[in-house]
Structures are given as structure tokens and as C-alpha cells.
Design an enzyme around this catalytic site. Structure first.
Site, PDB file in Angstrom:
ATOM      1  N   GLU A  57       0.812  -1.236   0.000  1.00  9.07           N
ATOM      2  CA  GLU A  57       0.000   0.000   0.000  1.00  9.07           C
ATOM      3  C   GLU A  57       0.837   1.274   0.000  1.00  9.07           C
ATOM      4  O   GLU A  57       0.539   2.232   0.714  1.00  9.07           O
ATOM      5  CB  GLU A  57      -1.029  -0.053   1.143  1.00  9.07           C
ATOM      6  N   GLU A  92      -5.100  -8.491  -2.023  1.00  5.84           N
ATOM      7  CA  GLU A  92      -5.723  -8.460  -0.695  1.00  5.84           C
ATOM      8  C   GLU A  92      -7.109  -7.847  -0.862  1.00  5.84           C
ATOM      9  O   GLU A  92      -7.249  -6.823  -1.512  1.00  5.84           O
ATOM     10  CB  GLU A  92      -4.881  -7.608   0.263  1.00  5.84           C
TER      11      GLU A  92
END
Ligand SMILES: *[C@@H]1O[C@H](CO)[C@@H](O)[C@H](O)[C@H]1NC(C)=O
Ligand SMILES: *[C@@H]1O[C@H](CO)[C@@H](O)[C@H](O)[C@H]1NC(C)=O
Length: 343
Positions: free
Chosen positions: A205, A322
Site C-alpha cells: 500500500e 488483498e
């Protein structure tokens, strides 16, 4: 009635089409019997046999969201790896892909000969990213994890620390080159022990504006070229793990730039994260999961990423790395209640 022709993945795809069609039929006002014919003469998409995936995360028990601290001993660093139920569920999904990663991944250091500091676990640190210090994984723990992985036949994707060596240059923005030395030693150890790694993923991220921290796509692309060089040095052609990146939220310009800079045959999977139900404590989670129109909105992201890959990196493929539904560890009255829907 269905007619199938062709291999396993096509069969699977046809099945998915059927499942996806159902909610619309059920919700429509006129109930009627329908016949769905799937002509399996052309493959429009293929899904890997190892598409079922679970993430093992790094969060320590002190990780809290809202008024809850739900992690307990569910972390890579403290979970009971010898629990027979754990091995059984991994085997039941066989093949299950296990991704080792999560928010603290870019603060993890590996206990290697030249780490340069003692190997200490995560501690709460208000100045640290996500409120935690750096944390170290011992090679003894890595060995124990691999015992479990080898015994259960799990397919492993390991997320490397992509902030190592960088410095924060502005609020939420990190600059400077990646220092690969600790990761390289960790990978060398992994190869020397013959631990099979399906794919090495780079960062968590950090794409676009990032969650907590971000890194520019240009620098990230250069660092991926270096990671690929390390993989090329450590592995024979026939058993080379894939390099995946960035394990973050889709951002058109950032993803395109990453493929442009890293170049052909480096990033083989563009991993992106999906949390389309919102925050775990959002009271609208229940409505959203039951609203097909809301759920369908994510198809825009899939379409955009597919186009980005086609135009900027046809050697790569879109992966969902994810997808937790609702982010921030879910929530009491949401994640611990039963509610299900078609995705
Ligand atoms: C990378 O980190 C190691 C310590 O882990 C250090 O010895 C080395 O000098 C660093 N390399 C660069 C280029 O800064
Ligand atoms: C590995 O692949 C590269 C490029 O595809 C090739 O040049 C090289 O000869 C291969 N090495 C071996 C040992 O097969």
C-alpha cells in the site's frame, strides 16, 4: 442447461458466469424459469488454480481499531503454527496461496548476519508508521513457518519491506532508493534452505497517495529492476519466483508509470487491494454487501487496471493481492455476525 467444452479454467469461468447471473434473476420482479447456455468455445479469461488466497499479517496484539483490539495472537510472529486445525484448514483449501504481508510489512527487518541492529519485535511507538516501531523476524521463526508451509503444501507469496533505506521527505511521502541488502540476505537464506517461494511481492500500500506512506512510481520502478536482478542471481530460470507489485490501491498514473519504468518481464503480477465495503465500523457495511449495484462498482477498477496492463505491461497480469471487504480489522457487530452475498 450448460454446455462445456475445454479445460478446467474455462469450466471454472463458465461456472462463475452462472453464479454471477443468479442474483439478478432472483431480484428481478418477474420470476420465471430461464435456461442459461454457456458456449465454451472461446476463453475470455483464465484464473490461476491458486487463486484462493489468505493473508497472514504482522499486527501485534496491541493493534487496535475504534475501541477494539481484535488481533490477539493471530500474527505471523505469535500465532500457534503447530495448531492442528490451522494445518487442516490450509490443506482443505489445497492449493491455498498464503500471502505473508500487511501494513507493517514495510517496517519488518530480517534477522540476517548484517542486519546491523538487534532483532527486536514490534513495539508501540507513536512516532512510528501506523504507531509501531520496526519489528524483526528471527530465522528460527521463519524456519517454523516454512515447516507449516511445506507440511501443508501452501503456495507462498512473501511481501518484502520496500521502505528499507528510504527517508520520509514530506508528510506521508518517502524518498530515496531502496536498500536491498537485508532483503537480499533474507532471500539468500530462503534459497539456501530450499524453501519454495512462489512469488516475492514488493511493498504494501505504497502506491498512489499511499496508506500511511507513499513512494514515487519512478523510484519504485527502478527498485523493482534491482529486485528482479537479485531474483535472477539467486534462482535458476526453471524455478524463478515471480516478482509482484505494488500490493496497493489502484492509481492509473502511478500503475502505468511503474510498468513503464520497471520494463518488460519484471513485474509479472500487478497486485492491487480491494476494500469496497468501506471501514469496518461503518453502519452501511450490511447494506453495501447486499446491494448488487454497489458491489458492481468495483468492476470499473478491474476494467481500468486491465487496460493499464494491456497498454503498459502486457507481460504482467492483474492480481487482487488483498481484499478484506471492510477495512480496519472489521468490527464488532459486523465481522462477527453472519451476513453473506455474492461478490
Ligand atoms: C544498506 O544497509 C546496510 C545495513 O543493513 C548498510 O550496511 C549499507 O551501507 C546500506 N547501503 C546503502 C547503499 O546505503
Ligand atoms: C536463463 O534465461 C536467460 C534469458 O531468458 C538466458 O539468457 C539464459 O541462458 C538462461 N540460463 C539458463 C541457465 O538456462
Amino acid at each position: 442447461t450448460t454446455s462445456f467444452a475445454g479445460g478446467g479454467s474455462m469450466r471454472l469461468w463458465s461456472l462463475l458466469l452462472l453464479l454471477v447471473c443468479l442474483p439478478t434473476l432472483i431480484l428481478s420482479e418477474d420470476y420465471s424459469d430461464v435456461t442459461v447456455i454457456v458456449r465454451g468455445s472461446k476463453t475470455i479469461a483464465a484464473t490461476s488454480d491458486e487463486f484462493i488466497c489468505a493473508t497472514l499479517d504482522w499486527w501485534p496484539p496491541e493493534k487496535c481499531n475504534y475501541d477494539q483490539c481484535p488481533w490477539g495472537k493471530a500474527s505471523i510472529l505469535n500465532m500457534d503454527l503447530t495448531n492442528p486445525l490451522l494445518a487442516k484448514v490450509i490443506q482443505a483449501f489445497s492449493p491455498l496461496r498464503i500471502r505473508v504481508g500487511g501494513s507493517l510489512q514495510d517496517q519488518v527487518v530480517y534477522e540476517t548476519p548484517n542486519l546491523g541492529s538487534p532483532c527486536r519485535p514490534f513495539t508501540k511507538a507513536s512516532s512510528g508508521l501506523f504507531g509501531f516501531s520496526k519489528g524483526c523476524i528471527t530465522m528460527e521463526r521463519w524456519d517454523a513457518m516454512n515447516d507449516l508451509f511445506l507440511n501443508t503444501g501452501a503456495v507462498i507469496t512473501f511481501g518484502l519491506n520496500a521502505l528499507r533505506g528510504r527517508k520520509q521527505i514530506r508528510k506521508g511521502v518517502w524518498g530515496g532508493a531502496w536498500n536491498s541488502s537485508n532483503a537480499q540476505e533474507f532471500m539468500e537464506y530462503t534459497v539456501s534452505m530450499n524453501y519454495p517461494i512462489d512469488s516475492w511481492e514488493f511493498g504494501n500500500e505504497l502506491s498512489g497517495s499511499g496508506i500511511g506512506a507513499s513512494v514515487g512510481a519512478e523510484q519504485y520502478g527502478k527498485d523493482l529492476v534491482e529486485l528482479q536482478k537479485i531474483v535472477d542471481q539467486l534462482y535458476e530460470n526453471s524455478s524463478k519466483p515471480l516478482v509482484l507489485a505494488p500490493g496497493g490501491f489502484y492509481d492509473k498514473q502511478w500503475f502505468a508509470k511503474l510498468l513503464d519504468v520497471s520494463g518488460p518481464n519484471v513485474v509479472r503480477g500487478m497486485t492491487h487491494h480491494i476494500y469496497n465495503l468501506g471501514a469496518g465500523n461503518d453502519p452501511h457495511v450490511a447494506n453495501r454487501i447486499l446491494d448488487p449495484q454497489h458491489l458492481s462498482r468495483v468492476s470499473d477498477t478491474f476494467r481500468d487496471l486491465q487496460l493499464t496492463v494491456q497498454r503498459h505491461g502486457p507481460w504482467s497480469a492483474p492480481w487482487v493481492g488483498e481484499a478484506g471487504g471492510a477495512y480496519n480489522s472489521g468490527s464488532r457487530t459486523v465481522s462477527n455476525t453472519f451476513l453473506d452475498s455474492f461478490w
